[in-house]
Design a protein around this motif. Structure first.
Motif, PDB file in Angstrom:
ATOM      1  N   SER A  93      -1.424  -9.452 139.150  1.00 21.00           N
ATOM      2  CA  SER A  93      -1.985  -9.431 137.987  1.00 21.00           C
ATOM      3  C   SER A  93      -3.201  -7.549 138.027  1.00 21.00           C
ATOM      4  N   PRO A  94      -3.210  -8.010 136.299  1.00 21.86           N
ATOM      5  CA  PRO A  94      -3.844  -6.441 136.226  1.00 21.86           C
ATOM      6  C   PRO A  94      -5.496  -6.186 136.608  1.00 21.86           C
ATOM      7  N   TYR A  95      -5.955  -7.151 137.201  1.00 19.23           N
ATOM      8  CA  TYR A  95      -7.853  -7.229 137.497  1.00 19.23           C
ATOM      9  C   TYR A  95      -8.032  -7.732 138.594  1.00 19.23           C
ATOM     10  N   ARG A  96      -7.955  -6.693 139.810  1.00 18.41           N
ATOM     11  CA  ARG A  96      -8.909  -7.341 141.297  1.00 18.41           C
ATOM     12  C   ARG A  96     -10.181  -8.260 140.738  1.00 18.41           C
ATOM     13  N   ILE A  97     -10.179  -8.797 141.747  1.00 17.74           N
ATOM     14  CA  ILE A  97     -11.636  -9.806 142.094  1.00 17.74           C
ATOM     15  C   ILE A  97     -11.873  -9.026 143.200  1.00 17.74           C
ATOM     16  N   VAL A  98     -11.409  -9.952 144.639  1.00 18.94           N
ATOM     17  CA  VAL A  98     -12.329  -9.144 145.682  1.00 18.94           C
ATOM     18  C   VAL A  98     -10.810  -8.884 146.630  1.00 18.94           C
ATOM     19  N   SER A 138      -8.351 -19.090 129.044  1.00 16.89           N
ATOM     20  CA  SER A 138      -8.268 -20.095 129.880  1.00 16.89           C
ATOM     21  C   SER A 138      -9.714 -20.633 129.972  1.00 16.89           C
ATOM     22  N   ILE A 139      -9.908 -21.056 128.527  1.00 15.12           N
ATOM     23  CA  ILE A 139     -10.906 -22.432 128.484  1.00 15.12           C
ATOM     24  C   ILE A 139     -12.125 -21.953 129.680  1.00 15.12           C
ATOM     25  N   VAL A 140     -13.184 -20.865 129.833  1.00 27.49           N
ATOM     26  CA  VAL A 140     -13.783 -20.692 130.236  1.00 27.49           C
ATOM     27  C   VAL A 140     -14.930 -19.799 129.713  1.00 27.49           C
ATOM     28  N   ASN A 141     -16.224 -19.606 130.462  1.00 25.48           N
ATOM     29  CA  ASN A 141     -17.401 -19.041 129.836  1.00 25.48           C
ATOM     30  C   ASN A 141     -17.144 -17.786 131.057  1.00 25.48           C
ATOM     31  N   VAL A 142     -17.188 -16.710 129.615  1.00 22.11           N
ATOM     32  CA  VAL A 142     -17.717 -15.193 130.693  1.00 22.11           C
ATOM     33  C   VAL A 142     -18.901 -14.517 129.909  1.00 22.11           C
ATOM     34  N   GLY A 143     -19.198 -13.148 131.022  1.00 20.17           N
ATOM     35  CA  GLY A 143     -19.713 -12.524 129.911  1.00 20.17           C
ATOM     36  C   GLY A 143     -21.154 -12.445 130.466  1.00 20.17           C
ATOM     37  N   ALA A 144     -22.334 -11.436 129.924  1.00 21.86           N
ATOM     38  CA  ALA A 144     -23.483 -11.313 130.446  1.00 21.86           C
ATOM     39  C   ALA A 144     -24.432 -12.695 131.112  1.00 21.86           C
ATOM     40  N   GLY A 184      -4.564  -7.910 147.257  1.00 20.27           N
ATOM     41  CA  GLY A 184      -6.212  -9.094 147.190  1.00 20.27           C
ATOM     42  C   GLY A 184      -5.692  -9.982 146.294  1.00 20.27           C
ATOM     43  N   LEU A 185      -6.231 -10.500 145.228  1.00 24.71           N
ATOM     44  CA  LEU A 185      -6.780 -11.293 144.408  1.00 24.71           C
ATOM     45  C   LEU A 185      -7.153 -11.138 143.124  1.00 24.71           C
ATOM     46  N   ALA A 186      -6.794 -11.339 142.018  1.00 26.09           N
ATOM     47  CA  ALA A 186      -6.016 -10.711 140.417  1.00 26.09           C
ATOM     48  C   ALA A 186      -6.419 -11.772 139.413  1.00 26.09           C
ATOM     49  N   THR A 187      -6.539 -11.454 138.360  1.00 21.12           N
ATOM     50  CA  THR A 187      -6.698 -12.270 136.962  1.00 21.12           C
ATOM     51  C   THR A 187      -6.040 -11.777 135.949  1.00 21.12           C
ATOM     52  N   GLY A 188      -5.533 -11.869 135.108  1.00 21.36           N
ATOM     53  CA  GLY A 188      -5.621 -11.014 134.120  1.00 21.36           C
ATOM     54  C   GLY A 188      -6.602 -10.830 132.944  1.00 21.36           C
ATOM     55  N   ASP A 189      -7.898 -10.632 132.845  1.00 17.48           N
ATOM     56  CA  ASP A 189      -8.734 -10.804 131.848  1.00 17.48           C
ATOM     57  C   ASP A 189      -9.768 -10.299 132.553  1.00 17.48           C
ATOM     58  N   PHE A 190     -10.449  -8.878 132.572  1.00 17.36           N
ATOM     59  CA  PHE A 190     -11.689  -8.118 132.912  1.00 17.36           C
ATOM     60  C   PHE A 190     -12.708  -8.619 133.540  1.00 17.36           C
ATOM     61  N   GLU A 191     -13.086  -9.422 132.142  1.00 17.68           N
ATOM     62  CA  GLU A 191     -14.824  -9.997 132.409  1.00 17.68           C
ATOM     63  C   GLU A 191     -14.390 -11.062 133.480  1.00 17.68           C
ATOM     64  N   GLU A 192     -13.191 -11.943 132.839  1.00 17.22           N
ATOM     65  CA  GLU A 192     -13.129 -14.029 133.839  1.00 17.22           C
ATOM     66  C   GLU A 192     -12.957 -12.739 135.265  1.00 17.22           C
TER      67      GLU A 192
END
Length: 251
Positions: free
Chosen positions: A214-219, A147-153, A179-187
């Motif tokens: 999508s697999p990973y719920r945001i909110v 997704s060309i984004v930074n993720v992580g701690a 709800g709202l979701a995306t395809g990566d856990f950290e994202e």
């Protein structure tokens, strides 16, 4: 009924009703729920649907990589970007997500707008080079190339130090129940943190993302202030969000 016939029937129901309820389909097809769940698992492995509790929902084509997503509904995304850009007021601090629709938002901002944009997307930051009056704050972290984004701690820690006026969220799926979701856990975690750190969250949702999962719920939908949708969105798709009191902007 052969397995291939059941799967065709399941996909027909998904296209017709927008969801599959496992208990209902076991009765209609005269097989056990375990058989239906196995069929759904196999269809999910093929990327044809997204399994959820009790059944399945349509999967989102927006799970494709960045290059492929650039080719999906470009006119919708440009219109959504223009409508979202009009919401940014001088002097505001805003989070802007990565993704193809948020890129259109940046391109639609007035060249002389004075504001601060906080982003975890290197591509969004580069787009902002054309806006000399906008202060750009980059959130560091590990680059998620898909997704060309930074993720992580490190990304989450930086977000925790900021209080933004508005977060313009990009997603792969919008569903009134899931709800709202995306395809990566950290994202998903980064998006959730920005939502919690902003006074308002506006979701930018091009047509292919609606009524999908999508697999990973945001909110959940209760956590956002509004959605910017294509003007061609059907009243049936919009009504559940209106019933929730979510402000809808048609672009």
């Amino acid at each position: 009924m052969l397995t291939s016939q059941r799967k065709r029937e399941l996909m027909d129901v998904l296209r017709r009703d927008g969801r599959i309820v496992a208990t209902q389909m076991s009765v209609e097809l005269g097989v056990s729920e375990d058989t239906i769940r196995r069929d759904l698992r196999e269809l999910a492995k093929e990327g044809l649907l997204q399994r959820v509790h009790g059944g399945a929902l349509p999967t989102s084509p927006a799970l494709a990589d960045f290059a492929a997503r650039q080719q999906i509904t470009p006119d919708d995304k440009a219109a959504i970007g223009r409508a979202a850009a009009a919401m940014v007021q001088p002097g505001q601090v805003v989070f802007v997500d990565g993704g193809t629709t948020c890129t259109q938002l940046i391109r639609a901002l007035p060249r002389q707008l004075r504001a601060t944009v906080v982003t975890h997307s290197p591509s969004i930051a580069m787009e902002l080079m054309a806006h000399p009056e906008i202060e750009v704050i980059m959130l560091g972290g590990r680059l998620f190339r898909h997704s060309i984004v930074n993720v992580g701690a490190a990304t989450l820690e930086a977000i925790a130090q900021i209080r933004a006026d508005t977060y313009f969220m990009g997603v792969t799926s919008v569903h009134p129940e899931a709800g709202l979701a995306t395809g990566d856990f950290e994202e998903a975690g980064v998006k959730r943190a920005m939502c919690q750190a902003a006074a308002d969250t506006i979701v930018l949702a091009s047509s292919e993302k609606l009524a999908t999962a999508s697999p990973y719920r945001i909110v959940g939908m209760s956590e956002i202030s509004g959605i910017v949708l294509p003007a061609t969105t059907s009243p049936e798709l919009m009504q559940p969000y209106l019933d929730m009191g979510i402000a809808l902007t048609l672009a």
